[in-house]
Enzyme design. Structure first.
Site, PDB file in Angstrom:
ATOM      1  N   ARG A  80       1.990  -8.422  -1.644  1.00  0.00           N
ATOM      2  CA  ARG A  80       1.558  -7.155  -1.063  1.00  0.00           C
ATOM      3  C   ARG A  80       0.069  -7.249  -0.760  1.00  0.00           C
ATOM      4  O   ARG A  80      -0.740  -7.557  -1.646  1.00  0.00           O
ATOM      5  CB  ARG A  80       1.821  -6.004  -2.041  1.00  0.00           C
ATOM      6  CG  ARG A  80       1.296  -4.680  -1.522  1.00  0.00           C
ATOM      7  CD  ARG A  80       1.448  -3.550  -2.535  1.00  0.00           C
ATOM      8  NE  ARG A  80       0.666  -2.413  -2.071  1.00  0.00           N
ATOM      9  CZ  ARG A  80      -0.263  -1.793  -2.783  1.00  0.00           C
ATOM     10  NH1 ARG A  80      -0.542  -2.179  -4.014  1.00  0.00           N
ATOM     11  NH2 ARG A  80      -0.924  -0.784  -2.272  1.00  0.00           N
ATOM     12  N   HIS A 124      -5.522   1.066   2.537  1.00  0.00           N
ATOM     13  CA  HIS A 124      -5.968   0.934   1.153  1.00  0.00           C
ATOM     14  C   HIS A 124      -7.457   1.259   1.084  1.00  0.00           C
ATOM     15  O   HIS A 124      -8.276   0.419   0.700  1.00  0.00           O
ATOM     16  CB  HIS A 124      -5.668  -0.466   0.622  1.00  0.00           C
ATOM     17  CG  HIS A 124      -5.640  -0.569  -0.867  1.00  0.00           C
ATOM     18  ND1 HIS A 124      -4.613  -1.188  -1.561  1.00  0.00           N
ATOM     19  CD2 HIS A 124      -6.508  -0.132  -1.814  1.00  0.00           C
ATOM     20  CE1 HIS A 124      -4.855  -1.140  -2.859  1.00  0.00           C
ATOM     21  NE2 HIS A 124      -6.027  -0.509  -3.041  1.00  0.00           N
ATOM     22  N   GLU A 170      -2.437   4.964  -3.091  1.00  0.00           N
ATOM     23  CA  GLU A 170      -3.190   5.757  -4.076  1.00  0.00           C
ATOM     24  C   GLU A 170      -4.023   6.852  -3.428  1.00  0.00           C
ATOM     25  O   GLU A 170      -5.220   7.002  -3.721  1.00  0.00           O
ATOM     26  CB  GLU A 170      -4.063   4.856  -4.945  1.00  0.00           C
ATOM     27  CG  GLU A 170      -3.265   3.989  -5.887  1.00  0.00           C
ATOM     28  CD  GLU A 170      -4.122   3.290  -6.934  1.00  0.00           C
ATOM     29  OE1 GLU A 170      -5.354   3.432  -6.903  1.00  0.00           O
ATOM     30  OE2 GLU A 170      -3.544   2.605  -7.786  1.00  0.00           O
ATOM     31  N   ASN A 299       2.033   2.479  -8.608  1.00  0.00           N
ATOM     32  CA  ASN A 299       0.945   1.741  -9.232  1.00  0.00           C
ATOM     33  C   ASN A 299       0.785   2.304 -10.635  1.00  0.00           C
ATOM     34  O   ASN A 299       0.329   3.437 -10.810  1.00  0.00           O
ATOM     35  CB  ASN A 299      -0.357   1.918  -8.454  1.00  0.00           C
ATOM     36  CG  ASN A 299      -0.297   1.316  -7.062  1.00  0.00           C
ATOM     37  OD1 ASN A 299       0.700   0.708  -6.674  1.00  0.00           O
ATOM     38  ND2 ASN A 299      -1.369   1.479  -6.299  1.00  0.00           N
ATOM     39  N   TYR A 301      -0.685   1.970 -14.546  1.00  0.00           N
ATOM     40  CA  TYR A 301      -1.601   1.348 -15.492  1.00  0.00           C
ATOM     41  C   TYR A 301      -1.613   2.041 -16.847  1.00  0.00           C
ATOM     42  O   TYR A 301      -1.891   1.408 -17.860  1.00  0.00           O
ATOM     43  CB  TYR A 301      -3.021   1.328 -14.916  1.00  0.00           C
ATOM     44  CG  TYR A 301      -3.151   0.439 -13.709  1.00  0.00           C
ATOM     45  CD1 TYR A 301      -3.355  -0.931 -13.854  1.00  0.00           C
ATOM     46  CD2 TYR A 301      -3.042   0.956 -12.429  1.00  0.00           C
ATOM     47  CE1 TYR A 301      -3.457  -1.758 -12.744  1.00  0.00           C
ATOM     48  CE2 TYR A 301      -3.148   0.136 -11.313  1.00  0.00           C
ATOM     49  CZ  TYR A 301      -3.350  -1.214 -11.475  1.00  0.00           C
ATOM     50  OH  TYR A 301      -3.431  -2.024 -10.371  1.00  0.00           O
ATOM     51  N   GLU A 378       1.830  -2.048  -8.070  1.00  0.00           N
ATOM     52  CA  GLU A 378       0.722  -2.553  -8.888  1.00  0.00           C
ATOM     53  C   GLU A 378       1.035  -2.324 -10.354  1.00  0.00           C
ATOM     54  O   GLU A 378       1.498  -1.247 -10.741  1.00  0.00           O
ATOM     55  CB  GLU A 378      -0.605  -1.835  -8.577  1.00  0.00           C
ATOM     56  CG  GLU A 378      -1.212  -2.120  -7.224  1.00  0.00           C
ATOM     57  CD  GLU A 378      -2.547  -1.408  -7.033  1.00  0.00           C
ATOM     58  OE1 GLU A 378      -3.200  -1.075  -8.056  1.00  0.00           O
ATOM     59  OE2 GLU A 378      -2.927  -1.162  -5.880  1.00  0.00           O
TER      60      GLU A 378
END
Length: 478
Positions: A80, A124, A170, A299, A301, A378
């Protein structure tokens, strides 16, 4: 749910890694590329860690063939990456820079030649500076037409070879920093402007998905969302209400427009009460409802834990960008919620909660609420990696992190989640936006720091070999 046996990864599972143009390419003004908002912002004193910027980044623009060879060695089946809008359209609109398109064509063809499926991210964060100067970028509805025109150029050029596309990356994290915290360009702190810019981004996302249906009818497209599932700090009803507020404002506010074509009712009512709601024009909601994505990009985290926040309570605060553990203050919206430390979770040096089970919980919530396949676009660990004698980088902490999160993926699939693939963030070390180069995410070490490009040598970390073996076994024996 406690499964006796976890479902295996399917045979066509996408084993990937990810990057973003500004963070890896460099060549910021080469071959006709125009400036992005980040090209200007990073040169303003005090904006980034030690004044770091992406002028050279890790020089992927000139080293992409070698990087692809490393990806093939690792066994990746997907990569990606994002296209830099001002590399293709230096003024954001108008004349096309053929040299910019040629770079991405070489990248795509190189990936395909090595059996690696390209996953192309349309945006992005590197907005052309020309559009920011012309009409303040995402704050103006003209961005919708300009973004669609840019995307159609890419659909026409690459749609025959690229079948997985990410529309916006995002939006939530980027615009929160840009219009609430003032830490991303254009460095504004105004909640009304924040919600209006978001509304225009939702409309642009929907318009582009509609265009995609026309130009790439056999492809799949979806936005990529920075997802932190919300937890209540306790079973106290006040904490439960804060948790509900946070889930609605930090997650549903983006995912509902993307996937359901509407705003969450309670959040919209609150914003109208306090005068922060976006201005909706006739036809806006019809447009949102007309373009459901094919998948949700996630994504992930960390999870976030919330407690009550009085009307005179904590406001939004900057995150830890130094890597000094324990320096992140509580952050919130008065009258709605504030963050709280979760005592059950360890954290990274950047104070991000390490919570593989949170990934499983989040995937289940998304699958149940929206009924769409999910692509993990991600997931990774940023840490202070060290290059040791003999060109070795030992990162057992990253291997443990990735193993635990991949195990959570298998558990989520066993719970019924339709998971298309998993992209490690990131393949090589990168410029980590405000954090500089010290916060390393890569499977491949890049020999540079904030102020010294050194030789930009690529060094395989222990996690590179571990991930290679996991891919070869299709995720068995995690």
């Amino acid at each position: 749910m406690q499964h006796t046996t976890l479902r295996p990864f399917p045979a066509d599972f996408l084993w990937g890694a990810a990057s973003a143009a500004y963070q890896v390419e460099g060549a910021w003004d080469a071959d006709g590329k125009g400036p992005s908002v980040w090209d200007r912002f990073c040169k303003e004193p005090g904006r980034t860690f030690q004044g770091s910027n992406g002028d050279v980044a890790v020089d992927h623009y000139h080293r992409f063939a070698d990087d692809i060879a490393l990806m093939a060695e690792a066994g990746l089946t997907a990569y990606r990456f994002s296209v830099s809008w001002p590399r293709v359209l230096p003024e954001g609109r108008g004349a096309v820079n053929e040299a910019g398109l040629a770079f991405y064509e070489q990248l795509i063809d190189g990936l395909l030649a090595h059996g690696i499926r390209p996953v192309l991210t349309l945006y992005h964060w590197d907005l052309p500076q020309a559009l920011q100067d012309a009409y303040q970028g995402w704050e103006d509805r003209r961005i919708i037409d300009d973004f669609e025109a840019y995307c159609v150029i890419l659909f026409q050029r690459f749609g025959d070879r690229v079948k997985h596309w990410v529309s916006l990356n995002e939006q939530n994290y980027n615009l929160t920093n840009a219009y609430q915290l003032g830490t991303h360009p254009p460095a504004v702190q105004d909640r009304k402007r924040f919600f209006q810019a978001n509304h225009h981004a939702f409309l642009a996302n929907a318009r582009v998905i509609a265009a995609f249906r026309r130009w790439v009818p056999d492809g799949r497209i979806g936005p990529s969302f920075a997802y932190s599932p919300a937890y209540p700090a306790s079973a106290s009803p006040s904490d439960m209400l804060a948790f509900e507020n946070a889930e609605e404002f930090t997650n549903h506010w983006w995912l509902d427009p993307y996937c359901l074509g509407r705003y969450p009712r309670s959040a919209l009512a609150w914003l109208r009460e306090v005068g922060e709601a976006p201005d909706l024009l006739p036809g806006d909601l019809d447009l949102l409802a007309s373009s459901r994505p094919d998948f949700i990009g996630v994504n992930y985290y960390q999870s976030l834990t919330f407690t009550e926040n009085p009307p005179d309570g904590v406001t939004m605060q900057r995150i830890n960008t130094s890597g000094q553990k324990g320096t992140t203050p509580a952050s919130g919206v008065p009258g709605l919620y504030r963050t709280a430390t979760n005592p059950h979770l360890a954290t990274t040096n950047w104070d991000w909660a390490i919570d593989p089970t949170g990934l499983r919980i989040g995937l289940r919530r998304l699958a149940s609420r929206y009924g769409l396949p999910i692509l993990i676009t991600e997931n990774g660990l940023g840490e202070f990696d060290r290059l040791e004698d003999g060109d070795r980088v030992h990162d057992p902490y990253r291997i443990a992190y990735l193993r635990d999160h991949l195990t959570a993926c298998r558990a989520a699939m066993s719970d019924g989640v339709d998971l298309l693939g998993y992209c490690v963030w990131s393949f090589t070390d990168i410029l980590s936006w405000l954090n500089g180069y010290q916060k390393r995410y890569g499977l491949v070490y890049v020999n540079r720091d904030e102020r010294d490009e050194r030789d930009l040598r690529r060094v395989r970390k222990d996690s590179f070999f571990w991930y290679r073996d996991i891919i070869a076994r299709n995720g068995a024996d995690l």
